[in-house]
Design a protein around this motif. Sequence first.
Motif, PDB file in Angstrom:
ATOM      1  N   LEU A  50      30.985  15.160 100.692  1.00  0.00           N
ATOM      2  CA  LEU A  50      30.278  15.980  99.699  1.00  0.00           C
ATOM      3  C   LEU A  50      30.942  17.349  99.557  1.00  0.00           C
ATOM      4  N   GLU A  51      31.348  17.944 100.656  1.00  0.00           N
ATOM      5  CA  GLU A  51      32.005  19.250 100.614  1.00  0.00           C
ATOM      6  C   GLU A  51      33.385  19.156  99.963  1.00  0.00           C
ATOM      7  N   LEU A  52      34.111  18.074 100.239  1.00  0.00           N
ATOM      8  CA  LEU A  52      35.415  17.891  99.595  1.00  0.00           C
ATOM      9  C   LEU A  52      35.261  17.773  98.081  1.00  0.00           C
ATOM     10  N   LEU A  53      34.253  17.020  97.643  1.00  0.00           N
ATOM     11  CA  LEU A  53      34.022  16.863  96.211  1.00  0.00           C
ATOM     12  C   LEU A  53      33.546  18.171  95.584  1.00  0.00           C
ATOM     13  N   GLU A  54      32.731  18.909  96.302  1.00  0.00           N
ATOM     14  CA  GLU A  54      32.233  20.197  95.792  1.00  0.00           C
ATOM     15  C   GLU A  54      33.368  21.188  95.572  1.00  0.00           C
ATOM     16  N   HIS A  55      34.313  21.221  96.485  1.00  0.00           N
ATOM     17  CA  HIS A  55      35.369  22.228  96.435  1.00  0.00           C
ATOM     18  C   HIS A  55      36.656  21.715  95.801  1.00  0.00           C
ATOM     19  N   GLY A  56      36.676  20.450  95.414  1.00  0.00           N
ATOM     20  CA  GLY A  56      37.854  19.889  94.752  1.00  0.00           C
ATOM     21  C   GLY A  56      37.976  20.411  93.329  1.00  0.00           C
ATOM     22  N   SER A  57      39.190  20.511  92.847  1.00  0.00           N
ATOM     23  CA  SER A  57      39.421  21.029  91.505  1.00  0.00           C
ATOM     24  C   SER A  57      39.404  19.937  90.451  1.00  0.00           C
ATOM     25  N   GLN A  58      39.383  18.666  90.884  1.00  0.00           N
ATOM     26  CA  GLN A  58      39.379  17.553  89.940  1.00  0.00           C
ATOM     27  C   GLN A  58      38.782  16.338  90.625  1.00  0.00           C
ATOM     28  N   PRO A  59      38.341  15.352  89.848  1.00  0.00           N
ATOM     29  CA  PRO A  59      37.815  14.124  90.464  1.00  0.00           C
ATOM     30  C   PRO A  59      38.874  13.429  91.316  1.00  0.00           C
ATOM     31  N   LEU A  60      38.410  12.783  92.385  1.00  0.00           N
ATOM     32  CA  LEU A  60      39.317  12.160  93.346  1.00  0.00           C
ATOM     33  C   LEU A  60      39.102  10.656  93.427  1.00  0.00           C
ATOM     34  N   THR A  61      40.190   9.924  93.590  1.00  0.00           N
ATOM     35  CA  THR A  61      40.102   8.498  93.855  1.00  0.00           C
ATOM     36  C   THR A  61      39.679   8.306  95.311  1.00  0.00           C
ATOM     37  N   HIS A  62      39.336   7.075  95.676  1.00  0.00           N
ATOM     38  CA  HIS A  62      38.981   6.775  97.057  1.00  0.00           C
ATOM     39  C   HIS A  62      40.119   7.172  97.991  1.00  0.00           C
ATOM     40  N   GLU A  63      41.346   6.849  97.604  1.00  0.00           N
ATOM     41  CA  GLU A  63      42.509   7.174  98.438  1.00  0.00           C
ATOM     42  C   GLU A  63      42.686   8.684  98.575  1.00  0.00           C
ATOM     43  N   GLU A  64      42.454   9.415  97.497  1.00  0.00           N
ATOM     44  CA  GLU A  64      42.586  10.874  97.549  1.00  0.00           C
ATOM     45  C   GLU A  64      41.487  11.501  98.406  1.00  0.00           C
ATOM     46  N   VAL A  65      40.273  10.937  98.351  1.00  0.00           N
ATOM     47  CA  VAL A  65      39.199  11.422  99.218  1.00  0.00           C
ATOM     48  C   VAL A  65      39.583  11.167 100.674  1.00  0.00           C
ATOM     49  N   ALA A  66      40.132   9.986 100.963  1.00  0.00           N
ATOM     50  CA  ALA A  66      40.545   9.657 102.333  1.00  0.00           C
ATOM     51  C   ALA A  66      41.623  10.614 102.825  1.00  0.00           C
ATOM     52  N   ALA A  67      42.599  10.915 101.964  1.00  0.00           N
ATOM     53  CA  ALA A  67      43.678  11.835 102.359  1.00  0.00           C
ATOM     54  C   ALA A  67      43.145  13.252 102.574  1.00  0.00           C
ATOM     55  N   ALA A  68      42.257  13.705 101.690  1.00  0.00           N
ATOM     56  CA  ALA A  68      41.677  15.046 101.832  1.00  0.00           C
ATOM     57  C   ALA A  68      40.794  15.118 103.076  1.00  0.00           C
ATOM     58  N   SER A  74      28.532  24.277 107.645  1.00  0.00           N
ATOM     59  CA  SER A  74      27.137  24.539 107.304  1.00  0.00           C
ATOM     60  C   SER A  74      26.385  25.047 108.529  1.00  0.00           C
ATOM     61  N   SER A  75      27.118  25.644 109.459  1.00  0.00           N
ATOM     62  CA  SER A  75      26.487  26.190 110.644  1.00  0.00           C
ATOM     63  C   SER A  75      25.694  27.432 110.277  1.00  0.00           C
ATOM     64  N   PRO A  76      24.726  27.818 111.111  1.00  0.00           N
ATOM     65  CA  PRO A  76      23.867  28.952 110.788  1.00  0.00           C
ATOM     66  C   PRO A  76      24.625  30.230 110.491  1.00  0.00           C
ATOM     67  N   GLY A  77      25.792  30.452 111.097  1.00  0.00           N
ATOM     68  CA  GLY A  77      26.543  31.671 110.869  1.00  0.00           C
ATOM     69  C   GLY A  77      27.396  31.647 109.625  1.00  0.00           C
ATOM     70  N   ALA A  78      27.500  30.508 108.967  1.00  0.00           N
ATOM     71  CA  ALA A  78      28.367  30.383 107.792  1.00  0.00           C
ATOM     72  C   ALA A  78      27.758  31.111 106.607  1.00  0.00           C
ATOM     73  N   THR A  79      28.621  31.662 105.764  1.00  0.00           N
ATOM     74  CA  THR A  79      28.140  32.404 104.611  1.00  0.00           C
ATOM     75  C   THR A  79      28.317  31.626 103.327  1.00  0.00           C
ATOM     76  N   ALA A  80      28.707  30.365 103.424  1.00  0.00           N
ATOM     77  CA  ALA A  80      28.943  29.558 102.229  1.00  0.00           C
ATOM     78  C   ALA A  80      27.632  29.319 101.490  1.00  0.00           C
ATOM     79  N   ALA A  81      27.688  29.388 100.166  1.00  0.00           N
ATOM     80  CA  ALA A  81      26.511  29.154  99.346  1.00  0.00           C
ATOM     81  C   ALA A  81      26.221  27.660  99.239  1.00  0.00           C
ATOM     82  N   PHE A  82      27.212  26.830  99.486  1.00  0.00           N
ATOM     83  CA  PHE A  82      27.047  25.379  99.369  1.00  0.00           C
ATOM     84  C   PHE A  82      26.533  24.832 100.692  1.00  0.00           C
ATOM     85  N   ASP A  83      25.392  24.150 100.651  1.00  0.00           N
ATOM     86  CA  ASP A  83      24.774  23.610 101.864  1.00  0.00           C
ATOM     87  C   ASP A  83      24.674  22.092 101.749  1.00  0.00           C
ATOM     88  N   SER A  84      25.700  21.400 102.239  1.00  0.00           N
ATOM     89  CA  SER A  84      25.736  19.944 102.134  1.00  0.00           C
ATOM     90  C   SER A  84      24.587  19.296 102.888  1.00  0.00           C
TER      91      SER A  84
END
Length: 160
Positions: free
Chosen positions: A40-58, A11-21
């Motif tokens: 928040l960014e992991l959940l935004e770009h994830g393709s499916q809901p994640l468990t706590h363990e999956e969030v930790a691994a990602a 989310s740095s000023p030079g980034a072109t991502a539309a998602f601003d966490s």
Amino acid sequence: MKTPNPSPKSSSPGATAAFDSEALLRGSGLRVTRAAQTVLELLEHGSQPLTHEEVAAAYTAATGEPPDRVTLYRVLDRLVEAGLCDRRVAADRVNRFARHVDTASGNTFECDQCHKVLALPSDPELPKVMGRLGKALRKQGIDTRHTALTLHGTCGDCSR
């Protein structure tokens, strides 16, 4: 289920991502921390809901270091309380987290295999049906604050 390996967008000023966490966290009254932004960014770009363990691994895959487990629980709780993500408990009684699915009706479909959540298409008859159900519940002394429909089944990706 595979653990996704999304890489959070900067989310740095030079980034072109539309998602601003950072803006989402600030706008929701939450502190902007590295952990909160990353989750928040992991959940935004994830393709499916994640468990706590999956969030930790990602998180570990994205940052190169594992998150503190308690911090991760707290971040997920705060994101849910702020309405930035949803916590769903599936039939297996495991909490899964995903970015909030914003639908006009609040009605969703959840895949029982990958736990992907999709907004249901609008149907002009559905509000009438939901109203009748609410009325029947009130006759039984039940006062509903919010009514939403979640259909369960298998999504097109999982049925292939």
